[in-house]
Scaffold this active site. Structure first.
Site, short mmCIF file in Angstrom:
data_model
loop_
_atom_site.label_atom_id
_atom_site.label_comp_id
_atom_site.label_asym_id
_atom_site.label_seq_id
_atom_site.Cartn_x
_atom_site.Cartn_y
_atom_site.Cartn_z
CE1 TYR A 38 -4.06 -2.49 5.32
CE2 TYR A 38 -3.21 -0.14 4.70
CZ TYR A 38 -3.67 -1.48 4.30
OH TYR A 38 -3.81 -1.71 3.08
CB SER A 86 -1.06 0.01 1.35
OG SER A 86 -1.41 1.15 1.45
#
Length: 265
Positions: A157, A144
């Site tokens: 995350y 990501s």
């Protein structure tokens, strides 16, 4: 890299980016797709959709939680024995919880670390050993942009994705002598069912899952080691390199942070 007649295994294939990648690999005429996720119904639906438009691609699905090491090992042994060598591994399984750091609870931390990092580590090690023996393979870790630029309200995350970027870089150097490529895919915010209930970052336009999948296919064909998706990703990384103070200001302005209340004592 040529995708024709390859066998690919995709984790997290039942939804979002993983599902979109499976569909695009089928459009590239991969020989066999091994779909891995926990939701049997969604895997069955995806397999049927692929077979409807490309009956030449063999589709097999396994309902497996990749955090269960013994089950994963047995599944991979069976898949390799019955369907032959796996040339491509797409690690897409992941989970995200949006909370401010002070509101984060331990169960969310455990879930994100267990799946995003430990689950990916385990299945990659099992498959990489076989790829090294066959002296061929490509491993794609779907990370990501948050693995490069940490986002407020996404501390855990971001931490797992930063770790995954480092893991990928280490593997790239270790496995290169054995003709195993390791690729990082770095999409920015993507409109999937995993994030639709999140508070959105202001001024950030989400990507579609198909945009991410198409970027991956193009990057693999060009033998890219790191694949950024979307102009916002390129802009953010350039900003981080040239004016990190500006990026920090932008993050504060765009993040969905609650207002703090002063407390008299």
């Amino acid at each position: 890299m040529k995708l024709l007649d390859k066998t690919a295994l995709i984790t997290g294939a039942s939804r979002g980016i993983g599902r979109a990648i499976a569909l695009e690999l089928a459009r590239q005429n991969c020989k066999t797709l091994l779909l891995v996720a926990r939701n049997t119904t969604k895997l069955e639906e995806l397999a049927g959709e692929i077979q409807a438009f490309n009956p030449r691609t063999k589709v097999i699905f396994f309902s497996v939680d990749i955090t269960q090491i013994d089950r994963v090992s047995m599944t991979l042994t069976k898949a390799w024995r019955e369907f032959g060598p796996i040339q491509i591994l797409i690690n897409c399984a992941g989970v995200a919880h949006q909370r401010t750091f002070l509101q984060t609870n331990l169960s969310h931390i455990d879930a994100e670390i267990s799946l995003n990092l430990k689950g990916t580590y385990t299945i990659t090690q099992l498959i990489a050993k076989r790829m090294v023996c066959q002296q061929e393979g490509t491993i794609v870790n779907v990370c990501s942009l948050m693995g490069k630029i940490a986002a407020p309200t996404m501390a855990t995350y971001s931490a797992t994705k930063f770790a995954l970027v480092g893991f990928t870089q280490a593997l790239r150097a270790e496995l290169a002598p054995d003709n195993v490529r390791v690729v990082t895919l770095l999409p920015s915010l993507t409109d999937t069912d995993m994030v639709r209930e999140f508070q959105r970052f202001r001024f950030v336009k989400p990507l579609t899952s198909r945009q991410v999948a198409l970027a991956l296919i193009a990057g693999l064909k060009r033998d890219r080691e790191e694949i950024l998706v979307g102009w916002q990703s390129y802009l953010a990384l350039w900003c981080q390199r040239l004016a990190p103070w500006l990026l920090n200001l932008i993050l504060l302005l765009t993040a969905p942070l609650p207002k703090r209340r002063s407390k008299l004592t």
